[in-house]
Every structure is written in C-alpha cells, then in structure tokens.
Design an enzyme around this catalytic site. Structure first.
Site, mmCIF file in Angstrom:
data_model
loop_
_atom_site.group_PDB
_atom_site.id
_atom_site.type_symbol
_atom_site.label_atom_id
_atom_site.label_comp_id
_atom_site.label_asym_id
_atom_site.label_seq_id
_atom_site.Cartn_x
_atom_site.Cartn_y
_atom_site.Cartn_z
ATOM 1 N N ARG A 104 -7.602 -0.392 1.020
ATOM 2 C CA ARG A 104 -8.118 -1.656 0.492
ATOM 3 C C ARG A 104 -8.541 -1.495 -0.970
ATOM 4 N NH1 ARG A 104 -12.557 -1.826 5.168
ATOM 5 N NH2 ARG A 104 -10.854 -0.658 6.125
ATOM 6 N N LYS B 63 -10.236 13.160 7.536
ATOM 7 C CA LYS B 63 -9.774 12.803 8.882
ATOM 8 C C LYS B 63 -9.758 14.041 9.776
ATOM 9 C CE LYS B 63 -6.572 9.037 7.665
ATOM 10 N NZ LYS B 63 -7.199 7.970 8.453
ATOM 11 N N ASP C 227 -2.599 10.395 3.215
ATOM 12 C CA ASP C 227 -3.992 9.979 3.404
ATOM 13 C C ASP C 227 -4.727 11.027 4.245
ATOM 14 O OD1 ASP C 227 -6.405 8.745 3.736
ATOM 15 O OD2 ASP C 227 -5.664 7.107 5.008
ATOM 16 N N ASP D 89 -12.153 7.198 3.366
ATOM 17 C CA ASP D 89 -10.936 6.995 4.160
ATOM 18 C C ASP D 89 -10.526 5.518 4.196
ATOM 19 O OD1 ASP D 89 -8.785 7.673 5.689
ATOM 20 O OD2 ASP D 89 -9.920 7.991 7.556
ATOM 21 N N ASP E 36 1.675 6.780 5.226
ATOM 22 C CA ASP E 36 0.702 5.781 4.775
ATOM 23 C C ASP E 36 1.192 5.051 3.513
ATOM 24 O OD1 ASP E 36 -1.650 4.504 5.471
ATOM 25 O OD2 ASP E 36 -2.909 5.768 4.196
ATOM 26 N N LYS F 299 0.849 -1.201 0.000
ATOM 27 C CA LYS F 299 0.000 0.000 0.000
ATOM 28 C C LYS F 299 0.881 1.246 0.000
ATOM 29 C CE LYS F 299 -3.147 2.782 2.846
ATOM 30 N NZ LYS F 299 -4.015 2.871 4.031
ATOM 31 N N GLU G 15 -9.360 3.792 1.912
ATOM 32 C CA GLU G 15 -8.812 3.835 0.549
ATOM 33 C C GLU G 15 -7.755 2.769 0.299
ATOM 34 O OE1 GLU G 15 -7.603 5.463 2.994
ATOM 35 O OE2 GLU G 15 -5.453 5.164 2.684
#
Ligand code: BES
Ligand code: MN
Ligand code: ZN
Length: 523
Positions: A363, A289, A282, A359, A300, A277, A361
């Site tokens: 996956r 967030k 993010d 959020d 991230d 990933k 994201e």
C-alpha cells in the site's frame, strides 16, 4: 505454439490428433464427431455406449486410428465438457486445457479441433460472435493448459521434450472461418499475456529485480512502439516519492518507477491508468515474515507483471484506448537502513504515513503510484496488487477482491471478470473502516489491525487517489495455485491479465457503440 484457423472438414484434417468435445450423458455424437466416427466404424460411439467415456468435464479418451480407417489424423481425442445445460466458455476453456495436456502427454505435436458444433452448444453466449468467442476460448485454454515453466531445468526428460507445436481450429464455411480467425488471434494474444505474467512470477527474485522489470518495460516499448520512461532513485527523490523510497531503503537492489504509455484511442481522450504493485521480493522488511512459504513472495510483483502484459496485449490487439501504466518496483528487505516500525514517511501526495508494520509495504508503494496517476487526469484508475493475506480469508482462492469509489467502474470490472473467467467480488469500503487507519502521530497509518484487512488496505489506498474514479483489485489469494487445475498449473496463475484486457476491450467496444449513436462522431 502456432495456432491457425482453417476451412475444411475435421474428418479430412491431417494432424497428429483431432479433438472432439462431447457433452456428459449424451449418446448422440455432434455432427463433426459423427463424421469422424463414420470413418472409425463406430468406435467413438462404442466408447460412449460402453460407459468408458461419460463426457464429464475434464475427462479425456484417446483412440488410435487403425490401419484401413480412412482418417488422415493419427489419433482421435474425445474430451468431456460436462452437461449441456451447464455449458459455458469457462467450461470449454477447462476442457481445452485438459485435452491439450493429454494430447501432449500422448506425444502428438499437432491437433485440429472443429469449432461450429461447439458454437451451437453455447447458447448462453451472444450468437453474433459465438464462433469467434469459441475459437478464442479454445486457443486460450490450450495455451494456458500447455504452459510449463522449465527455464531452470538443465536435464531434458522424455516429458519435457514433448511439445504441441501446432493447433488448427477448423471451420466449415467462410463466415465461420472469418470469425474463427479473429478468435484464435485474440485467444493467442490473451493466452500469451497470461503466460507472460506466469513466467515473470515463476522466475526467482534473484533474476526478476526492479531493474529486470524496467528492462522488460523498455523491451515492450521497443517492440510495440509504446512510450516507456523509467525513474531511478534520484528522480524519485526529486519528486518526493517518500513512501516508495521508504520501502526500498532496506534493499541493495535499486528501485524503479516505470511508466508506459499506450495510445490506441482518440487523441486527447483521457487514459485509463493502471497501477501494478511490483515488490520483486517481499521479506516483510524489519517486520520479517516467517520462513514458511516465504519463497512465494517472489511473486509479490504479479500486479506489475499484469500491467506490463496488459499494455503489451492491448497494443497487439490494437485496442482503441489510451493507457498509462504505472509500475512502482522495489524489494522489501530488512537492511541496516531499512524503514522501521514507527518511522514516518512523507508520500508523494504530501500526506504523512506512520509505518506500523513494514510488511504492509504494498500500500505504501501504491500510494505514490496512485498519486502519480493523477498527473494524467485519467478517466479511471485501476490498481492491481497481491496486497493482503486477509483476502484469502475473506474470499478464498476463487475470487479477486474488488473495492473502489465508483459503482459503475466496479460493475465494469465485475462484468469483465465473469466474461473472461477471472471473477472479482466486491467488498465494502464504508467510512467506519477508516477509524482503523487513523494514526496518533501522522495523517494515516499503514495497518488497520486484523479485522477486515483487505478493506482497511483499500481504505488506505483510497486516501491517495485524489478525485479520480478508482478501483482496486486484490489478487493476493488468486495469483498462486498450490495444485494443478485444467488450465492453471501449479505455481503462478497469471491472474489479472485476462481481466484487465477484457475490461479494456469492453470499454473500447462501448465507446464504439456510443460513437455510433452520436452521429458517427467519436466521443
Ligand atoms: N505481499 C503480502 C500479501 C500476501 C500474502 C500476498 C500472502 C500473497 C500471499 C503483503 O505485502 C503483506 O505482507 N500484507 C500483510 C499486511 C499486514 C501486515 C497488515 C498481510 O497480509 O499479512
Ligand atoms: Mn508485505
Ligand atoms: Zn507484499
């Protein structure tokens, strides 16, 4: 830092410091320490009998060699390992990290450490390669402990000016020397893999963009002779990577899909696919967030950095395995054309995904990465991701979340984690959890509510692995440390690289063993 193995006697080593490691509660010095102490007229023994130095893990005492004492080193550093019965490579890594930092603080630029007494201590480590493993751990501990991220300091201070430039691991006989040589080389490569990840994660997101990551991959390809391919937005559109593109929509930074292929294994042997990933920032997207700690979301992209570092290290170690590394890289931002809650994306697999929360994201981009992995008919697929805050709730900060569809693969990762000091713990992936990610309007939805957040995220991923043997590593709680530890600084930990390298080298060794059994024919 330059690290070498040398043959010699520690009491004759010329260095700014010699490092001696001592077990807690013991009065007798190990042979190397005793030899040094003979030249110090018993001052080391004095530190111990006085109770000033107990040998507690992490404790470090430094003596200056006085004029007239026949020692070529300037200082003698005594570091604690804790109790002998609890001795382990992990404790040794910590002792080495703490000692190396104290050596730097003292202003020493070089140090030497004897390896053989330590090997005698670590009876839990298989004897055949014990000197090698100890040397590796010493080198790793020192590199990791000494790591600092100072790129953006513009003022040089007395502290940042200090640097340890040379470490020598000293062995007494040729056999030990050969093992120590091998060990320090491995330790250096593995330590530097971790610091490479730390650097990428500590750099801010205005520097480390998807384009930056793609350029790093190209650099690794150039330097290491591996193959790199970078797909840009039009290429992704042609392929239909709708999940990754859906995340990228809100950002002005162009997304990249990076493919690195390392072929160290037998021709035609199925590769291990690694998927990392890589969300270079993010923000949460439209499901924004909260501001508190949002700056940490520059890290991230740890999964992708780990995958890059692993390929680089595998090549430097010449591991006899084939690897295909897949790095879906994007920002997650709330732009005017960003994906909105309720939007439905069509993934590369053809499956449709209802986006409940923008959020979630990670996956989404991993879904397309996992689908792409199938093209390589991989022997196994391992993804690594800072995927869920829920992982910290489930496991705290001391374990990587581990889930998957193949017990043997999970066992391999769990064992590798124990061996290298980056432990992973399995969570269940029972079919009951799949209820939570059923969508009313699409094939699947991207969140499953609060209960078992790490598990439902993995359940989502499992829908995109096809028939592959797959495991997922959630490093969301372990990738960042809010305090300094023996060999882990405050900030990015670089977690995952040591684990994946160990996993791959175990596989390589396993194959060697199987190959030998099959009459020398490699399988
Ligand atoms: N990158 C985060 C997960 C994360 C959180 C990593 C904290 C490191 C520290 C991920 O993209 C995320 O936002 N996950 C959400 C999922 C939720 C919306 C289902 C989370 O964990 O809150
Ligand atoms: Mn997120
Ligand atoms: Zn994320």
């Amino acid at each position: 830092m330059d690290i070498t193995a040398r043959k010699g006697r520690i009491e004759d080593e010329p260095a700014d410091a010699v490092l001696l490691i001592h077990c807690e509660g013991e009065r007798r010095l190990a042979p190397a320490a005793a030899a040094v102490d003979a030249r110090l007229r018993g001052r080391l023994a004095g530190l111990i009998t006085s109770g000033e130095f107990t040998g507690r893990l992490g404790q470090v005492s430094i003596l200056h060699v006085a004029p007239g004492e026949r020692l070529r080193a300037k200082r003698v550093v005594l570091a604690g390992l804790g109790k002998r019965k609890d001795a382990s490579l992990e404790k040794l890594r910590q002792a080495a990290g703490s000692a190396a930092k104290a050596i730097r603080t003292a202003g020493a630029k070089s140090f030497a450490v004897p390896v053989q007494d330590l090997a005698g201590l670590l009876t839990s480590v298989p004897a055949v390669n014990r000197v090698r493993d100890v040397a590796q751990t010493l080198a790793e501990g020192a590199i990791l402990g000494l790591y600092r991220f100072t790129t953006y300091y513009t003022e040089r201070t007395d502290e940042t000016a200090k640097a340890v430039r040379k470490m020598s691991v000293v062995a007494g006989d040729p056999r030990a020397l050969a093992q120590a040589r091998q060990g320090v080389r491995q330790g250096q490569i593995i330590g530097e893999a971790t610091t490479y990840v730390r650097d990428l994660c500590n750099h801010p997101a205005n520097v480390v963009t998807p384009t930056y990551i793609a350029n790093e991959a190209k650099k690794i390809a150039r330097e290491r002779g591996v193959r790199a391919k970078v797909l840009d937005r039009p290429a992704m559109q042609r392929l239909g990577m709708g999940a990754l593109l859906g995340v990228a929509r809100g950002s002005h930074e162009p997304p990249k899909f990076v493919i690195l292929e390392y072929r160290g294994g037998p021709r035609g042997a199925r590769p291990v696919a690694l998927v990392g990933k890589t969300v270079t920032f993010d923000s949460g997207g439209i499901s924004l967030k909260p501001a508190d700690n949002m700056e940490l979301m520059k890290a991230d992209m740890t999964g992708g950095a780990v995958v890059l570092a692993t390929v680089r290290a595998a090549s430097r170690l010449r591991l006899p395995v084939n690897i295909v590394a897949l790095i879906p890289a994007t920002e997650n931002m709330p732009g005017g054309s960003a994906t909105k809650p309720g939007d439905i994306l069509t993934s590369l697999s053809g499956k449709t995904i209802e986006v409940i929360n923008t959020d979630a994201e990670g996956r989404l981009i991993l879904a397309d990465g996992l689908t792409y992995a199938n093209r390589y008919k991989p022997s196994v697929v391992v993804d690594i991701a800072t995927l869920t805050g829920a992982c910290a709730v489930a496991l705290g900060k001391h374990a990587i979340g581990l889930l998957g569809n193949n017990d043997r693969l999970i066992g391999e990762l769990k064992a590798a984690g124990e061996q290298c000091g980056e432990r992973a713990w399995q969570l269940p992936l029972w079919e009951e959890y799949y209820e939570q990610i059923k969508s009313d309007v699409a094939d699947v939805k991207n969140t499953g509510g609060r209960p078992g957040g790490t598990i439902t995220a993995a359940a989502f991923l499992s829908k995109f692995v096809g028939g592959a043997r797959w495991a997922h590593l959630d490093i969301a709680s372990t990738d960042w440390s809010d305090r300094e530890q023996a060999y882990i600084p405050k900030g990015a930990t670089g977690v995952g690289a040591r684990l994946l390298i160990r996993f791959l080298s175990n596989r390589a060794n396993g194959r060697k063993a199987i190959g030998r059994r099959a009459n020398g024919k490699r399988t």
